[in-house]
Motif scaffolding. Sequence first.
Motif, PDB file in Angstrom:
ATOM      1  N   LEU A 112     -45.320  22.263  42.359  1.00  0.00           N
ATOM      2  CA  LEU A 112     -43.913  22.403  42.733  1.00  0.00           C
ATOM      3  C   LEU A 112     -43.109  22.922  41.555  1.00  0.00           C
ATOM      4  O   LEU A 112     -43.557  22.882  40.400  1.00  0.00           O
ATOM      5  N   LEU A 113     -41.904  23.414  41.846  1.00  0.00           N
ATOM      6  CA  LEU A 113     -40.934  23.826  40.838  1.00  0.00           C
ATOM      7  C   LEU A 113     -39.623  23.095  41.100  1.00  0.00           C
ATOM      8  O   LEU A 113     -39.273  22.829  42.253  1.00  0.00           O
ATOM      9  N   ALA A 114     -38.901  22.798  40.026  1.00  0.00           N
ATOM     10  CA  ALA A 114     -37.564  22.207  40.153  1.00  0.00           C
ATOM     11  C   ALA A 114     -36.522  23.288  39.874  1.00  0.00           C
ATOM     12  O   ALA A 114     -36.580  23.949  38.839  1.00  0.00           O
ATOM     13  N   LEU A 115     -35.613  23.473  40.813  1.00  0.00           N
ATOM     14  CA  LEU A 115     -34.482  24.388  40.650  1.00  0.00           C
ATOM     15  C   LEU A 115     -33.250  23.518  40.455  1.00  0.00           C
ATOM     16  O   LEU A 115     -32.802  22.848  41.394  1.00  0.00           O
ATOM     17  N   THR A 116     -32.720  23.486  39.234  1.00  0.00           N
ATOM     18  CA  THR A 116     -31.731  22.478  38.853  1.00  0.00           C
ATOM     19  C   THR A 116     -30.472  23.124  38.281  1.00  0.00           C
ATOM     20  O   THR A 116     -30.552  23.886  37.316  1.00  0.00           O
ATOM     21  N   PRO A 117     -29.288  22.831  38.859  1.00  0.00           N
ATOM     22  CA  PRO A 117     -28.046  23.353  38.283  1.00  0.00           C
ATOM     23  C   PRO A 117     -27.688  22.612  37.002  1.00  0.00           C
ATOM     24  O   PRO A 117     -28.057  21.448  36.817  1.00  0.00           O
ATOM     25  N   ILE A 118     -26.965  23.290  36.138  1.00  0.00           N
ATOM     26  CA  ILE A 118     -26.507  22.694  34.887  1.00  0.00           C
ATOM     27  C   ILE A 118     -24.984  22.581  34.949  1.00  0.00           C
ATOM     28  O   ILE A 118     -24.274  23.588  34.960  1.00  0.00           O
ATOM     29  N   SER A 119     -24.496  21.346  35.044  1.00  0.00           N
ATOM     30  CA  SER A 119     -23.050  21.067  35.136  1.00  0.00           C
ATOM     31  C   SER A 119     -22.388  21.910  36.217  1.00  0.00           C
ATOM     32  O   SER A 119     -21.455  22.674  35.956  1.00  0.00           O
ATOM     33  N   ALA A 120     -22.856  21.751  37.434  1.00  0.00           N
ATOM     34  CA  ALA A 120     -22.335  22.552  38.547  1.00  0.00           C
ATOM     35  C   ALA A 120     -20.920  22.111  38.928  1.00  0.00           C
ATOM     36  O   ALA A 120     -20.633  20.914  39.014  1.00  0.00           O
ATOM     37  N   PHE A 121     -20.051  23.094  39.155  1.00  0.00           N
ATOM     38  CA  PHE A 121     -18.699  22.834  39.635  1.00  0.00           C
ATOM     39  C   PHE A 121     -18.600  23.083  41.135  1.00  0.00           C
ATOM     40  O   PHE A 121     -17.959  22.347  41.869  1.00  0.00           O
ATOM     41  N   ARG A 122     -19.276  24.143  41.591  1.00  0.00           N
ATOM     42  CA  ARG A 122     -19.294  24.472  43.012  1.00  0.00           C
ATOM     43  C   ARG A 122     -20.580  25.205  43.343  1.00  0.00           C
ATOM     44  O   ARG A 122     -20.999  26.043  42.544  1.00  0.00           O
ATOM     45  N   PRO A 123     -21.270  24.880  44.464  1.00  0.00           N
ATOM     46  CA  PRO A 123     -20.993  23.801  45.414  1.00  0.00           C
ATOM     47  C   PRO A 123     -21.088  22.423  44.742  1.00  0.00           C
ATOM     48  O   PRO A 123     -22.101  22.119  44.106  1.00  0.00           O
ATOM     49  N   ARG A 124     -20.075  21.627  44.905  1.00  0.00           N
ATOM     50  CA  ARG A 124     -19.951  20.377  44.146  1.00  0.00           C
ATOM     51  C   ARG A 124     -21.044  19.378  44.474  1.00  0.00           C
ATOM     52  O   ARG A 124     -21.471  18.608  43.622  1.00  0.00           O
ATOM     53  N   ARG A 125     -21.506  19.354  45.696  1.00  0.00           N
ATOM     54  CA  ARG A 125     -22.490  18.338  46.087  1.00  0.00           C
ATOM     55  C   ARG A 125     -23.927  18.812  45.923  1.00  0.00           C
ATOM     56  O   ARG A 125     -24.857  18.057  46.198  1.00  0.00           O
ATOM     57  N   TRP A 126     -24.130  20.059  45.479  1.00  0.00           N
ATOM     58  CA  TRP A 126     -25.514  20.544  45.355  1.00  0.00           C
ATOM     59  C   TRP A 126     -26.140  20.020  44.084  1.00  0.00           C
ATOM     60  O   TRP A 126     -25.615  20.194  42.987  1.00  0.00           O
TER      61      TRP A 126
END
Length: 262
Positions: free
Chosen positions: A179-193
Amino acid sequence: MSDRHGFTRLALAISDTARAQETAAALREAHDWVSEDEAEAVVALGGDGFMLQTLHRMLEGGAVKPVYGVNRGTMGFLMNKHRPSSKLIDRINRSRRIAISPLQMKATTQDGTSHSACAINEVSLLRETRQTAKIEVQVDEKVRIKELVADGILVATPAGSTAYNLSANGPILPLESQLLALTPISAFRPRRWRGAILPDRARITLRINEHDKRPVAAVADQQEIRDVAEVQIERLRDTDLTLLFDPGHSLDERIVSEQFMF
């Protein structure tokens, strides 16, 4: 399950730390070592960072061999425990193999120049200025997020899921999970993602919106490409790296317990 490998020709790769050098001095007297070119497997003395250096050197040199890590660093997620009283050659020949699949990053900069690099831990995209990045996220040529507004985003392998990915609140992936992890860094929008877990056969394309106003750098482990316009990330085909672990190695338990630490 452990394998009986029958390795006899082993090479030492040694970090420049005092702990690794001290351990190497004792091991040199306990076994007849050969060069990496002649070796069937490599023993890496150091921490996780040194293990990554060793694996990258093999990728770049084209001579990929199994690596048995001995932890002389700090965390040691990718390493075996140092046991001075045990016979190292016996431990290596009873070890189990785990395949690590690196990532291939293909980045195109704002001026149209193409760059390629490999990553064993992760590929990360990071804003270069105080302006937040705006990134379109595609998976297998389908737009999943039209515009992610964030400090950046990263794609982590299972081997890298306990590193930068973990600090960005990404999931920890078992080494054999594919598997791979796709991870946001300090996301502002979409806020709940909070990110996604993808099969390692997925092809991920990240396009930078307003890239001239909001410049973004792409980093494959330690190799940085600045001012990117588009980055494609996928598994490096036909090039698996092999790590050797002691039977009953505690890595699986550490992966589970790490997720319950508060």
